[in-house]
Design an enzyme around this catalytic site. Structure first.
Site, PDB file in Angstrom:
ATOM      1  N   GLU A 198       0.823  -1.209   0.000  1.00  0.00           N
ATOM      2  CA  GLU A 198       0.000   0.000   0.000  1.00  0.00           C
ATOM      3  C   GLU A 198       0.855   1.256   0.000  1.00  0.00           C
ATOM      4  OE1 GLU A 198      -2.062   3.460   1.892  1.00  0.00           O
ATOM      5  OE2 GLU A 198      -0.336   2.335   2.642  1.00  0.00           O
ATOM      6  N   GLU A 199       1.953   1.224   0.731  1.00  0.00           N
ATOM      7  CA  GLU A 199       2.693   2.453   0.981  1.00  0.00           C
ATOM      8  C   GLU A 199       3.352   3.043  -0.261  1.00  0.00           C
ATOM      9  OE1 GLU A 199       2.289   4.094   3.438  1.00  0.00           O
ATOM     10  OE2 GLU A 199       2.116   2.932   5.271  1.00  0.00           O
ATOM     11  N   HIS A 214       4.580   7.319   9.583  1.00  0.00           N
ATOM     12  CA  HIS A 214       5.732   7.256   8.677  1.00  0.00           C
ATOM     13  C   HIS A 214       7.032   7.694   9.335  1.00  0.00           C
ATOM     14  CE1 HIS A 214       3.014   7.556   4.804  1.00  0.00           C
ATOM     15  NE2 HIS A 214       2.696   6.542   5.613  1.00  0.00           N
TER      16      HIS A 214
END
Length: 464
Positions: free
Chosen positions: A329-330, A427
């Site tokens: 996803e990132e 993050h």
């Protein structure tokens, strides 16, 4: 004035009418009150089972502490997937398997930033995902600090051969993140040799935030990295005083060939309509800093534990509940797109897809995107979450991994939580297990378990 009409009926006909309307009531779709009456006792048992156990926290801690970050293309991600699949099988979940996905492999390498003038100071930094490297000798150049794209445009004649720093205060993630995504190309258009951003966050303790960025086609690519809030504002103040700060930036970032990863699938099969599917899940990958505890190991464990607890309680619904943990996803969404493409023949039977990707803080309710009729039904079900203060429905239920499903007509929902501190850790190296609260995690488990179970067990499917 209204006229009143009197109708005299024999008693036996009147009784038949009462019986007829009573029958209509019992066979009609469940109303809010009936949903509450039907599922209240089970919801109470789910909440008790979720809040009284410590397995969810222990499992999350093991995942984070044993494998560390789970960046796409890394060995640690694949080892974590192996462990999860083995544990799901030992839980007795059904159809447990991985589905291969080719994912990008961006490698950070060594990196650093240092203020050279007016004095020397190390600047904590993180390269942004997909960025290119600096030349091997690094880049040393004067900083031009701007507070917006508009200011960059007005000062474009000052930018050539310099490093642009976007010092943009956090408003909302959706608004401010555009400088992370597009800042490099915007600066390169004006002749900059590199670009920096103030980390996308409202609070910092010298913690830089990474995240994905992108380049515009046919625009020269330049290195792109994030500084801390403290240092971005420091450089801005120096500039405002008439100084000309010089920074040296060094980055080894690069791509290597795509490598295989996997989406994770596990199910609690339905008893009457097993072909109809309620998806509940999160993304298993993280960035390559910290443990990715809130983003998004916590969401994965909450979805997984929700279904495990349902199985343990013997609550098997009419439809199948499918746990999905998407990979990549990132920095690519390859897992989400692959899931959609691999299961296209099932999409008409996907009743709803629920994702948890906002951390596992105190739950508030669910976002919902779908038809108004379906939203009304979900609104009726969420009343069952009042004991854990998660009984609100919000208008937007789209998250990144379920976005491709929403685009082809599947109703989608997001677990909404108290995000007060989420972007403090998001993050960063600080997104670690010590930020997880046991009770809040367990309440997230309960919310996902109740909502997925009720939707999966309703007599009538959610209408599209």
């Amino acid at each position: 004035m209204y006229n009143t009409i009197n109708i005299n009926l024999p008693v036996h006909l009147f009784n038949k009418m009462i019986l007829f309307f009573a029958m209509l009531w019992t066979i009609s779709p469940l109303t809010g009150e009936n949903i509450r009456k039907t599922y209240e006792k089970k919801a109470e048992k789910i909440i008790s089972a979720a809040l009284e156990q410590d397995d969810s926290y222990s499992r999350l801690a093991y995942l984070c502490d044993t494998f560390g970050h789970r960046f796409s293309g890394s060995e640690s991600l694949e080892l974590a997937i192996d462990w999860i699949l083995a544990e799901m099988k030992s839980d007795g979940l059904e159809n447990v398997h991985g589905e291969e996905v080719m994912v990008p492999k961006w490698v950070r390498g060594n990196e650093s930033a240092e203020l050279v003038q007016p004095y020397r100071k190390k600047l904590p930094m993180l390269g942004l995902g997909r960025s290119i490297a600096t030349p091997s000798e690094g880049i040393e150049a004067e900083i031009v600090v701007v507070g917006s794209y508009d200011e960059l445009e007005t000062r474009k004649n000052e930018v050539k051969n310099k490093i642009v720093l976007f010092d943009v205060p956090f408003t909302t993630y959706g608004e401010t993140v555009k400088y992370r995504y597009g800042g490099a190309s915007a600066a390169a258009k004006q002749g900059a040799v590199a670009s920096l951003i103030r980390s996308i966050a409202p609070f910092s303790m010298s913690t830089p935030h990474t995240g994905g960025m992108s380049y515009e086609e046919e625009i020269r690519k330049i290195p792109h990295a994030a500084l801390t809030l403290e240092d971005a504002t420091l450089l801005h103040r120096l500039q405002d005083r008439g100084e000309k700060p010089i920074v040296r930036l060094y980055m080894e970032a690069h791509f290597e060939p795509d490598v295989p990863s996997r989406n994770i699938i596990a199910e609690l099969k339905g008893t009457e309509l097993p072909e109809e599917i309620i998806v509940v899940g999160a993304h298993i990958d993280s960035w390559d800093v910290g443990q990715g505890a809130h983003d998004n190991a916590g969401g994965c464990v909450a979805a997984w534990e929700a279904v495990r607890i349902l199985k343990k309680l013997g609550f098997r619904p009419r439809r199948t509940i499918r746990v999905v943990m998407w990979t990549n996803e990132e920095n690519g969404l390859r897992g989400a797109k692959q899931y959609r493409d691999s299961h296209l023949n099932e999409m008409d039977n996907h009743i709803v897809a629920i994702e948890s990707d906002n951390g596992v803080f105190s739950p508030r309710g669910f976002g919902f995107t779908g038809s108004e009729i379906a939203k009304e039904k979900v609104q009726e079900a969420v009343v069952l979450l009042q004991p854990i203060y998660a009984d609100k429905i919000f208008n937007d239920g789209v998250e990144a991994d379920i976005g491709p499903l929403k685009d082809i007509g599947v109703p989608v929902m997001s677990l909404e939580v108290d995000r007060t501190t989420y972007f403090w850790y998001h993050h960063t190296a600080a997104d670690a297990m010590d930020k997880i609260d046991r009770e809040e995690l367990n309440r997230c488990v309960a919310a996902l378990a109740i909502m997925s179970y009720v939707i999966a067990d309703l007599e009538d499917s959610l209408p599209r």
